[in-house]
Design a protein around this motif. Structure first.
Motif, PDB file in Angstrom:
ATOM      1  N   ILE A   1      -0.464   8.406   3.104  1.00  0.00           N
ATOM      2  CA  ILE A   1       0.907   8.478   3.625  1.00  0.00           C
ATOM      3  C   ILE A   1       1.009   9.801   4.362  1.00  0.00           C
ATOM      4  O   ILE A   1       0.978  10.869   3.739  1.00  0.00           O
ATOM      5  CB  ILE A   1       1.955   8.411   2.494  1.00  0.00           C
ATOM      6  CG1 ILE A   1       1.979   7.008   1.874  1.00  0.00           C
ATOM      7  CG2 ILE A   1       3.342   8.783   3.034  1.00  0.00           C
ATOM      8  CD1 ILE A   1       3.018   6.844   0.770  1.00  0.00           C
ATOM      9  N   ALA A   2       1.070   9.740   5.675  1.00  0.00           N
ATOM     10  CA  ALA A   2       1.042  10.963   6.477  1.00  0.00           C
ATOM     11  C   ALA A   2       2.177  10.919   7.486  1.00  0.00           C
ATOM     12  O   ALA A   2       2.332   9.919   8.184  1.00  0.00           O
ATOM     13  CB  ALA A   2      -0.298  11.079   7.196  1.00  0.00           C
ATOM     14  N   PHE A   3       2.959  11.991   7.537  1.00  0.00           N
ATOM     15  CA  PHE A   3       4.077  11.993   8.487  1.00  0.00           C
ATOM     16  C   PHE A   3       4.449  13.402   8.917  1.00  0.00           C
ATOM     17  O   PHE A   3       4.174  14.381   8.228  1.00  0.00           O
ATOM     18  CB  PHE A   3       5.297  11.261   7.909  1.00  0.00           C
ATOM     19  CG  PHE A   3       5.753  11.741   6.554  1.00  0.00           C
ATOM     20  CD1 PHE A   3       5.212  11.206   5.403  1.00  0.00           C
ATOM     21  CD2 PHE A   3       6.727  12.716   6.441  1.00  0.00           C
ATOM     22  CE1 PHE A   3       5.632  11.633   4.144  1.00  0.00           C
ATOM     23  CE2 PHE A   3       7.159  13.149   5.191  1.00  0.00           C
ATOM     24  CZ  PHE A   3       6.605  12.605   4.040  1.00  0.00           C
TER      25      PHE A   3
ATOM     26  N   LEU B   1      -6.232   0.737  -3.405  1.00  0.00           N
ATOM     27  CA  LEU B   1      -5.184   1.019  -2.417  1.00  0.00           C
ATOM     28  C   LEU B   1      -5.133  -0.052  -1.320  1.00  0.00           C
ATOM     29  O   LEU B   1      -5.827   0.038  -0.305  1.00  0.00           O
ATOM     30  CB  LEU B   1      -5.406   2.410  -1.799  1.00  0.00           C
ATOM     31  CG  LEU B   1      -5.399   3.574  -2.803  1.00  0.00           C
ATOM     32  CD1 LEU B   1      -5.749   4.878  -2.108  1.00  0.00           C
ATOM     33  CD2 LEU B   1      -4.037   3.691  -3.495  1.00  0.00           C
ATOM     34  N   TYR B   2      -4.381  -1.078  -1.596  1.00  0.00           N
ATOM     35  CA  TYR B   2      -4.148  -2.140  -0.611  1.00  0.00           C
ATOM     36  C   TYR B   2      -2.824  -2.787  -0.973  1.00  0.00           C
ATOM     37  O   TYR B   2      -2.340  -2.631  -2.104  1.00  0.00           O
ATOM     38  CB  TYR B   2      -5.289  -3.179  -0.633  1.00  0.00           C
ATOM     39  CG  TYR B   2      -5.566  -3.727  -2.002  1.00  0.00           C
ATOM     40  CD1 TYR B   2      -4.823  -4.791  -2.514  1.00  0.00           C
ATOM     41  CD2 TYR B   2      -6.554  -3.153  -2.819  1.00  0.00           C
ATOM     42  CE1 TYR B   2      -5.050  -5.273  -3.789  1.00  0.00           C
ATOM     43  CE2 TYR B   2      -6.781  -3.630  -4.102  1.00  0.00           C
ATOM     44  CZ  TYR B   2      -6.028  -4.692  -4.582  1.00  0.00           C
ATOM     45  OH  TYR B   2      -6.233  -5.159  -5.862  1.00  0.00           O
ATOM     46  N   SER B   3      -2.237  -3.501  -0.031  1.00  0.00           N
ATOM     47  CA  SER B   3      -1.001  -4.226  -0.332  1.00  0.00           C
ATOM     48  C   SER B   3      -1.346  -5.484  -1.118  1.00  0.00           C
ATOM     49  O   SER B   3      -2.208  -6.263  -0.694  1.00  0.00           O
ATOM     50  CB  SER B   3      -0.276  -4.595   0.964  1.00  0.00           C
ATOM     51  OG  SER B   3       0.257  -3.428   1.539  1.00  0.00           O
ATOM     52  N   ASP B   4      -0.705  -5.673  -2.246  1.00  0.00           N
ATOM     53  CA  ASP B   4      -0.961  -6.870  -3.051  1.00  0.00           C
ATOM     54  C   ASP B   4      -0.652  -8.114  -2.217  1.00  0.00           C
ATOM     55  O   ASP B   4       0.245  -8.086  -1.365  1.00  0.00           O
ATOM     56  CB  ASP B   4      -0.093  -6.846  -4.316  1.00  0.00           C
ATOM     57  CG  ASP B   4      -0.480  -5.688  -5.231  1.00  0.00           C
ATOM     58  OD1 ASP B   4      -1.685  -5.348  -5.279  1.00  0.00           O
ATOM     59  OD2 ASP B   4       0.411  -5.113  -5.877  1.00  0.00           O
ATOM     60  N   PRO B   5      -1.392  -9.204  -2.471  1.00  0.00           N
ATOM     61  CA  PRO B   5      -1.238 -10.391  -1.612  1.00  0.00           C
ATOM     62  C   PRO B   5       0.210 -10.861  -1.449  1.00  0.00           C
ATOM     63  O   PRO B   5       0.591 -11.284  -0.368  1.00  0.00           O
ATOM     64  CB  PRO B   5      -2.080 -11.442  -2.326  1.00  0.00           C
ATOM     65  CG  PRO B   5      -3.096 -10.654  -3.089  1.00  0.00           C
ATOM     66  CD  PRO B   5      -2.443  -9.366  -3.473  1.00  0.00           C
TER      67      PRO B   5
ATOM     68  N   TYR C   1      11.229   2.937   9.552  1.00  0.00           N
ATOM     69  CA  TYR C   1      10.178   2.219   8.845  1.00  0.00           C
ATOM     70  C   TYR C   1       8.894   3.045   8.730  1.00  0.00           C
ATOM     71  O   TYR C   1       8.617   3.906   9.563  1.00  0.00           O
ATOM     72  CB  TYR C   1       9.803   0.935   9.592  1.00  0.00           C
ATOM     73  CG  TYR C   1      10.877  -0.122   9.566  1.00  0.00           C
ATOM     74  CD1 TYR C   1      10.909  -1.080   8.559  1.00  0.00           C
ATOM     75  CD2 TYR C   1      11.853  -0.168  10.563  1.00  0.00           C
ATOM     76  CE1 TYR C   1      11.892  -2.053   8.551  1.00  0.00           C
ATOM     77  CE2 TYR C   1      12.837  -1.137  10.554  1.00  0.00           C
ATOM     78  CZ  TYR C   1      12.850  -2.084   9.545  1.00  0.00           C
ATOM     79  OH  TYR C   1      13.813  -3.049   9.525  1.00  0.00           O
ATOM     80  N   PHE C   2       8.111   2.698   7.718  1.00  0.00           N
ATOM     81  CA  PHE C   2       6.737   3.168   7.623  1.00  0.00           C
ATOM     82  C   PHE C   2       5.873   1.929   7.831  1.00  0.00           C
ATOM     83  O   PHE C   2       6.073   0.909   7.175  1.00  0.00           O
ATOM     84  CB  PHE C   2       6.471   3.788   6.247  1.00  0.00           C
ATOM     85  CG  PHE C   2       5.437   4.864   6.296  1.00  0.00           C
ATOM     86  CD1 PHE C   2       5.800   6.200   6.331  1.00  0.00           C
ATOM     87  CD2 PHE C   2       4.083   4.534   6.352  1.00  0.00           C
ATOM     88  CE1 PHE C   2       4.843   7.199   6.407  1.00  0.00           C
ATOM     89  CE2 PHE C   2       3.125   5.530   6.431  1.00  0.00           C
ATOM     90  CZ  PHE C   2       3.495   6.867   6.451  1.00  0.00           C
TER      91      PHE C   2
ATOM     92  N   LEU D   1       0.840  -1.201   0.000  1.00  0.00           N
ATOM     93  CA  LEU D   1       0.000   0.000   0.000  1.00  0.00           C
ATOM     94  C   LEU D   1       0.874   1.250   0.000  1.00  0.00           C
ATOM     95  O   LEU D   1       0.652   2.189  -0.766  1.00  0.00           O
ATOM     96  CB  LEU D   1      -0.887  -0.035   1.256  1.00  0.00           C
ATOM     97  CG  LEU D   1      -1.615   1.250   1.636  1.00  0.00           C
ATOM     98  CD1 LEU D   1      -2.618   1.635   0.555  1.00  0.00           C
ATOM     99  CD2 LEU D   1      -2.331   1.065   2.985  1.00  0.00           C
ATOM    100  N   PHE D   2       1.894   1.240   0.853  1.00  0.00           N
ATOM    101  CA  PHE D   2       2.785   2.392   0.956  1.00  0.00           C
ATOM    102  C   PHE D   2       3.456   2.683  -0.387  1.00  0.00           C
ATOM    103  O   PHE D   2       3.490   3.819  -0.853  1.00  0.00           O
ATOM    104  CB  PHE D   2       3.853   2.145   2.035  1.00  0.00           C
ATOM    105  CG  PHE D   2       4.855   3.254   2.124  1.00  0.00           C
ATOM    106  CD1 PHE D   2       4.578   4.388   2.863  1.00  0.00           C
ATOM    107  CD2 PHE D   2       6.055   3.184   1.432  1.00  0.00           C
ATOM    108  CE1 PHE D   2       5.493   5.432   2.919  1.00  0.00           C
ATOM    109  CE2 PHE D   2       6.969   4.223   1.481  1.00  0.00           C
ATOM    110  CZ  PHE D   2       6.687   5.345   2.229  1.00  0.00           C
TER     111      PHE D   2
END
Lengths: 197, 467
Positions: free
Chosen positions: B140-142, B265-269, B199-200, B5-6
């Protein structure tokens, strides 16, 4: 134009504590200024002075034995808040580099944006400096930014340290990100036009 | 190519990449508060520049505003000057400004999400480390420093190295009486205060999927307390339903278009993270801290660690922390006497936190020795408290509500805990002097805070609610 940084040989001030947070470096009540100046006066205020404002003799900045332009601290230095005032306070006090085995991310960026060099060394190298400083307060350390090396001049031990090429170039030449970004404005406008999301 | 996702959001915001991999990153949303922005605006003026994309910038004073009598001029002249400076900068440059008494005023990290100013897929920055909060929406917020605020004002970009990625997987069901704050304090205690530096973080797993948006905001808020640059959660139905009726979310076809993007918007499997860690929800108890960083936390019924369980390099710091707190290694925290209770902050200043607090104090009375500060995170939260009648429940139990702001979380206004006093605080940091010089902070969730407020001591809230 910012301060430049190339080589530095200096005595050191040891602060062998871990997780030193930015609230200790500069307490929140001193953040009310609207300029960047004057924060060095309040560096480590609540450790440096008692509640009546008298210097606390147990704190290293009040000990004449130690002095210099390099602050040496335990791991995870600068954790906590994003306040750049912490970097302004350390630089304002007269330090030009901070050495630790690792730094909090935001503090590291803030330091480099103010010509204050964070030097990441191995835990072993760090404990070596602390030990040498205990034996001899006059120990000097040499930091060479272009070569990316740090040398403990008592033990003779030298170590390579990481710094990204872009930031190194900014520090050595006294440039800042805004100079770079403004020169790159056409790319920003192109990005905005072609952006799909 | 499988992506996290990042990575998906990061790559969508790359304007340029330098040979050493430094990224010129485009920023969708910049929030400014009064403490970390004045030098950035001054720098902009010195260079003869103006904000590059004023519509992307929102200014809100929150850090040193009083929480009483906001209709009167701020008494502290230095605080007043900072707040006035922010208003002047916003006015001069045509930026959105939500000043005191404005219906959208409050703590930036409460106001942004509740107005739909932060949306999934965005890059969000603010001169404040708790900007990580907004990651709960799938952004993505920082937090950034003032020099970087100035860069964003001037060019809507910052120069950043891509952080490493970490996924924290939490599976299983939370026990009754365990809040999102307890989850976060548990994770920080496990990871340690610097354990995610560099890390994020993405929070994932069944437990996270089942949380409400407000719980996600609390969890992501505390990411920085384990050193992470930020924390995020993939947007899902919970996110979309939360955003649907917010003041600034897109409407009509713009909503449909946005939604179609957000659903990608998701991390691929098979995406690979630099680090993955796994935890079980059942292991989490109501938590509190005993030391002077948020990683020094434990289950409420446990004992403070003994010195010999701490690694040697950390012992000086551990001793110093316990000396400061007035605690002994190996002793329990239950039944310790408390002087102050603070409910509020960007961590726990939302409506669900006030509901939780009210559920414990309903029908009870504030303990006589307790000073309690109940500070809603925003004016909208304050209005909701009234709409639900919680203000009456709290008043009947002897509690007063104050006006929105960061308040005793960092004590830049008058809300300071005196030296030596103990505060059970729902905020995010227990650093030495954080809530006032010499103050001693015990971080906890809203249920533990409420239990302390009615008993005057550290009390397991489960003995109230579920006995």
């Amino acid at each position: 134009m910012r301060n430049t940084f190339t080589q530095l040989t200096s005595t050191c001030v040891p602060l062998p504590l871990e997780n030193v947070d930015t609230d200790q470096i500069i307490p929140a009540r001193f953040l009310k200024a609207t300029t960047r100046e004057g924060f060095g006066l309040h560096l480590f205020c609540d450790w440096r002075y008692d509640t009546k404002g008298r210097p606390n003799p147990g704190f290293v900045l009040n000990q004449p034995t130690y002095g210099g332009e390099i602050l040496v601290a335990g791991k995870n230095f600068g954790c906590g808040s994003s306040r750049e005032h912490a970097a302004w306070a350390i630089a304002g006090y007269g330090f030009r580099a901070v050495v630790s085995s690792f730094f909090a991310d935001i503090f590291k960026n803030n330091s480099m944006n103010n010509g204050l060099l964070p030097v990441v060394v191995s835990p072993d190298f760090l404990s070596g400096i602390f030990a040498c400083l205990k034996a001899d307060a006059g120990l000097t350390v040499t930091i060479d930014l272009p070569a990316q090396t740090i040398r403990n001049n008592a033990s003779g031990r030298s170590e390579y340290f990481e710094v990204n090429a872009y930031k190194k170039d900014c520090l050595v030449n006294g440039l800042d990100d805004i100079d770079y970004l403004l020169a790159n404005q056409a790319k920003i406008e192109t990005y905005e036009k072609t952006r799909s999301t | 190519m499988k992506k996290t996702l990042f990575e998906k959001i990061w790559e969508q915001h790359i304007v340029d990449t330098l040979p050493d991999a430094t990224t010129q990153l485009y920023i969708d949303r910049l929030y400014c508060h009064e403490v970390t922005s004045p030098q950035a605006f001054a720098g902009l003026r010195e260079r003869g520049l103006k904000p590059f994309r004023p519509k992307r910038i929102i200014c809100i004073p929150d850090h040193n505003v009083p929480t009483l009598h906001q209709d009167r001029p701020i008494k502290d002249p230095v605080s007043k000057r900072q707040v006035d400076t922010l208003e002047k900068n916003a006015t001069d440059f045509g930026l959105t400004y939500y000043g005191l008494l404005h219906p959208q005023n409050g703590i930036i990290h409460v106001v942004g999400p509740e107005n739909g100013l932060t949306l999934p897929g965005m890059t969000v920055v603010c001169g404040d480390s708790h900007t990580s909060t907004h990651g709960a929406l799938g952004a993505i917020a920082f937090g950034i420093g003032t020099s970087e605020v100035e860069m964003t004002l001037a060019t809507q970009c910052i120069m950043q190295r891509k952080p490493k990625t970490m996924r924290i997987n939490l599976e299983g069901r939370l026990q009754p009486g365990v809040t999102a704050k307890d989850v976060a304090l548990y994770l920080i205690a496990q990871m340690t205060t610097g354990g995610a530096t560099g890390y994020f973080v993405e929070y994932a797993g069944e437990t996270i999927r089942q949380t409400t948006m407000e719980e996600r905001l609390t969890i992501c808020n505390l990411s920085i307390e384990m050193g992470a640059r930020g924390g995020m959660i993939a947007p899902d139905r919970v996110t979309f339903e939360y955003l649907e009726d917010k003041a600034c979310t897109p409407r009509g076809t713009a909503w449909e278009k946005a939604l179609a993007h957000w659903q990608t918007l998701y991390s691929d499997p098979d995406a690979v993270f630099d680090k993955e860690v796994h935890f079980r929800a059942e292991a989490i108890e109501p938590m509190l801290t005993y030391g002077t960083n948020p990683g020094m936390g434990m289950g409420i019924g446990q004992r403070i660690p003994f010195l010999d369980s701490i690694d040697e390099a950390g012992r000086i710091s551990f001793r110093k922390a316990l000396d400061y707190m007035g605690f002994q290694p190996g002793e329990p925290m239950l039944d310790k006497s408390v002087d102050y209770v603070f409910l509020g902050s960007c961590t726990n200043g939302r409506i669900e936190d006030f509901r939780a607090f009210a559920s414990v104090v309903r029908g009870r009375r504030k303990a006589s020795g307790i000073t309690a500060w109940l500070v809603p995170g925003s004016r909208q939260v304050a209005e909701q408290i009234e709409a639900e009648g919680l203000d009456r429940v709290l008043a009947d139990a002897g509690f007063e509500l104050r006006q929105p702001g960061c308040s005793a979380c960092l004590a830049m206004n008058e809300d300071k805990v005196p030296a030596g006093k103990y505060a059970v605080s729902t905020s995010n940091r227990n650093f030495e002097g954080r809530q006032g010089p010499g103050s001693r902070t015990i971080l906890a969730g809203p249920l533990v805070a409420a239990a302390a407020a009615v008993t005057g001591k550290i009390t397991d809230p489960r003995t109230f609610r579920y006995a």
